[in-house]
Design a protein around this motif. Structure first.
Motif, PDB file in Angstrom:
ATOM      1  N   GLN A  90       2.900   0.904   0.536  1.00 17.72           N
ATOM      2  CA  GLN A  90       2.078   0.664  -0.801  1.00 17.72           C
ATOM      3  C   GLN A  90       2.031   2.512  -1.247  1.00 17.72           C
ATOM      4  O   GLN A  90       2.016   2.486  -2.556  1.00 17.72           O
ATOM      5  CB  GLN A  90       0.642   0.571  -0.260  1.00 17.72           C
ATOM      6  N   ARG A 112       2.991   3.381  -5.143  1.00 16.31           N
ATOM      7  CA  ARG A 112       1.944   3.880  -6.124  1.00 16.31           C
ATOM      8  C   ARG A 112       2.726   5.258  -6.725  1.00 16.31           C
ATOM      9  O   ARG A 112       2.262   5.373  -7.886  1.00 16.31           O
ATOM     10  CB  ARG A 112       0.819   4.167  -5.172  1.00 16.31           C
ATOM     11  N   GLN A 159       2.834  -1.227   6.375  1.00 13.80           N
ATOM     12  CA  GLN A 159       2.229  -1.506   4.701  1.00 13.80           C
ATOM     13  C   GLN A 159       1.854  -0.242   4.298  1.00 13.80           C
ATOM     14  O   GLN A 159       1.948  -0.225   2.879  1.00 13.80           O
ATOM     15  CB  GLN A 159       1.151  -2.572   5.221  1.00 13.80           C
ATOM     16  N   LYS A 160       1.208   0.493   4.932  1.00 10.00           N
ATOM     17  CA  LYS A 160       0.444   1.944   4.158  1.00 10.00           C
ATOM     18  C   LYS A 160       1.505   2.716   3.405  1.00 10.00           C
ATOM     19  O   LYS A 160       1.367   2.884   2.346  1.00 10.00           O
ATOM     20  CB  LYS A 160      -0.303   2.423   5.065  1.00 10.00           C
TER      21      LYS A 160
END
Length: 313
Positions: free
Chosen positions: A22, A26, A18-19
């Motif tokens: 994201q 971004r 997930q990190k």
């Protein structure tokens, strides 16, 4: 001859976190704002200019690649990537597959129970390996309580061929040769050539403990003149010769030196560390390219193997 990668990770599958997802989103949004992307018609050209870690994903499946030439299909290892390969093969008329296992560690065989063609009568899977425990290892994958389907269910679709390292296997217009690699429990490098003189070397899970000319001469000879060398570059050079010495893996730096000595045309870094993100993989490619340029080996093409990548010869 068409090569396609279905899994490129080593040791264990490594789905995107997930990190990392994201961070990718971004970064993409920030870059799109800076680039002034104002409408959907500009999106494709924006994507074409993105760096590797944003335009691609290496993928999280463990080792698996396929080679197709006319009616001959070769499968290199059966890591978790073989599941998607199996789905693809259902759409192909060919019903016979030749599977060469570099070795029998989990990350190179664990996908086999999820390879749909093994359950279909009339399909045949030929397994080739140079150590005598091939059949027992494959049977063990289809054993309760670890897996609900017994090997007896699929045995009519499976044929085992124990081979010698010195053997040459001929399959249609393709020839397959081997050399032994340095890896715990044994491993083999695999070279596939076609009748047009094109060749691919699959050299995963290999360690090169001594880099003097005497010790690497055999490897250089096996790689010599290959159009493509798929090379285990799991570790940084310093790690491979310190904290991870004798773990059975190599580095991009060693791959570049060996490819240069063997006059290989194209080097693809493979068997990626499951802890490395796509951004880290892009940094490895950048450093590898810089090293190649410093060593003045500019004719050697270098890339990162990623899921879905296709190369035709």
């Amino acid at each position: 001859m068409k090569l396609k990668f279905w899994g490129v990770r080593g040791s264990i599958p490594a789905p995107i976190t997930q990190k990392e997802y994201q961070e990718k989103v971004r970064d993409l949004l920030c870059r799109s704002v800076k680039a002034g992307v104002g409408n959907v018609r500009e999106v494709d050209s924006f994507i074409e200019k993105l760096p590797f870690h944003l335009s691609h994903i290496c993928g999280g499946n463990s080792s698996c690649a396929s080679i197709e030439q006319e009616d001959t299909i070769i499968i290199l290892d059966c890591g978790t990537g073989v599941k998607e390969l199996g789905n693809y093969l259902l759409s192909r008329p060919v019903k016979e597959y030749h599977i060469f296992l570099s070795h029998l560690h989990w990350d190179h065989i664990i996908g086999l129970p999820f390879f749909t063609p093994v359950y279909i009568p009339g399909r045949t899977l030929h397994f080739y390996y140079f150590l005598p425990d091939l059949e027992a290892s494959i049977r063990g994958l289809f054993t309760s309580p670890s897996f609900p389907v017994d090997f007896e269910t699929v045995k009519n679709q499976v044929k085992f061929h124990n081979i010698a390292i010195s053997d040459t296997i001929r399959l249609g217009d393709l020839s397959v040769t081997f050399s032994e690699a340095c890896h715990p429990n044994g491993c083999m490098n695999i070279r596939i050539g076609n009748n047009r003189g094109k060749s691919i070397v699959y050299a995963t899970d290999s360690e090169y403990k001594q880099l003097n000319s005497e010790n690497i001469s055999g490897k250089v000879d096996f790689f010599k003149g290959a159009d493509l060398l798929i090379f285990d570059a799991m570790y940084a050079f310093a790690d491979a010769y310190s904290t991870k010495f004798e773990w059975g893996h190599s580095s991009a730096i060693v791959g570049i030196d060996l490819a240069s000595a063997a006059r290989v045309k194209h080097l693809l870094l493979f068997h990626h560390d499951p802890f490395f993100t796509d951004r880290q993989m892009a940094e490895i490619l950048k450093k590898s390219t810089r090293y190649r340029n410093i060593q003045n080996i500019r004719k050697l093409k270098i890339g990162i193997a990623y899921e879905g990548q296709e190369i035709k010869f």
